[in-house]
Design a protein around this motif. Structure first.
Motif, PDB file in Angstrom:
ATOM      1  N   CYS A 172       0.747  -1.082  -0.252  1.00 25.23           N
ATOM      2  CA  CYS A 172       0.076   0.200  -0.014  1.00 25.23           C
ATOM      3  C   CYS A 172       0.938   1.185   0.147  1.00 25.23           C
ATOM      4  CB  CYS A 172      -0.995   0.119   1.209  1.00 25.23           C
ATOM      5  SG  CYS A 172      -2.181  -1.202   1.002  1.00 25.23           S
ATOM      6  N   ALA A 173       1.994   1.242   0.878  1.00 33.60           N
ATOM      7  CA  ALA A 173       2.999   2.483   0.797  1.00 33.60           C
ATOM      8  C   ALA A 173       3.497   2.526  -0.283  1.00 33.60           C
ATOM      9  CB  ALA A 173       3.736   2.293   1.779  1.00 33.60           C
ATOM     10  N   GLY A 174       3.914   1.503  -1.095  1.00 31.90           N
ATOM     11  CA  GLY A 174       4.686   1.547  -2.239  1.00 31.90           C
ATOM     12  C   GLY A 174       3.689   2.132  -3.354  1.00 31.90           C
ATOM     13  N   ILE A 175       2.554   1.824  -3.620  1.00 31.40           N
ATOM     14  CA  ILE A 175       1.450   1.988  -4.534  1.00 31.40           C
ATOM     15  C   ILE A 175       1.071   3.602  -4.439  1.00 31.40           C
ATOM     16  CG2 ILE A 175      -0.894   2.176  -4.977  1.00 31.40           C
ATOM     17  CD1 ILE A 175      -0.948  -0.742  -4.770  1.00 31.40           C
ATOM     18  N   ALA A 176       1.109   4.001  -3.030  1.00 28.07           N
ATOM     19  CA  ALA A 176       0.924   5.415  -2.717  1.00 28.07           C
ATOM     20  C   ALA A 176       1.948   6.178  -3.209  1.00 28.07           C
ATOM     21  CB  ALA A 176       0.339   5.818  -1.412  1.00 28.07           C
ATOM     22  N   ALA A 177       3.098   6.025  -2.913  1.00 27.90           N
ATOM     23  CA  ALA A 177       4.455   7.000  -2.797  1.00 27.90           C
ATOM     24  C   ALA A 177       5.626   6.308  -2.939  1.00 27.90           C
ATOM     25  CB  ALA A 177       4.312   7.967  -1.744  1.00 27.90           C
TER      26      ALA A 177
END
Length: 134
Positions: free
Chosen positions: A92-97
């Motif tokens: 999730c963090a990688g997809i976001a930023a």
């Protein structure tokens, strides 16, 4: 969920693999033309991710996108370490930023430049849950 009032029963249908290396292109954003090029790609934005944490030193977060990280597990405050580099929080963090990572792949497939949708945004990571290691 089992401790929630009104919850009756849930059964996992099947386990799915994470295979989205290049999320921006998956949703129609391109590096050379269109809306993404004219945007600031998240610059000046802080994205809070409340999930299972991230793996320290992962290539997706090396370009100083993480400006704050904390875990609230077992009544202790500490770093939000996700021991599984493929965990939900990492994803999730990688997809976001997530930063732009050249030559990325997922177990040899989905090769290309991995990037979050807002690679210039900052991340504040809050580990609120952990995943069971298999």
């Amino acid at each position: 969920m089992e401790s929630m009032e009104g919850f009756l029963y849930a059964q996992q249908d099947k386990e799915l693999s994470l295979r989205t290396t290049y999320t921006p292109s998956f949703i129609g954003l391109r590096q050379r033309d269109g809306l993404w090029v004219d945007s600031f790609k998240g610059q000046g934005v802080i994205i809070g991710v409340i999930d299972s944490g991230i793996a320290p030193g992962h290539a997706s977060f090396l370009e100083s996108t993480v400006i704050g990280a904390v875990s609230f597990q077992s009544g202790k405050i500490g770093p939000p370490i996700d021991l599984k580099e493929e965990g939900h929080g990492m994803h999730c963090a990688g997809i976001a930023a997530g930063s732009m990572v050249p030559d990325a792949n997922v177990r040899g497939i989905a090769k290309g430049i991995a990037s979050g949708v807002a690679p210039r945004a900052h991340l504040a990571i809050y580990q609120s849950c952990t995943e069971t290691l298999l």
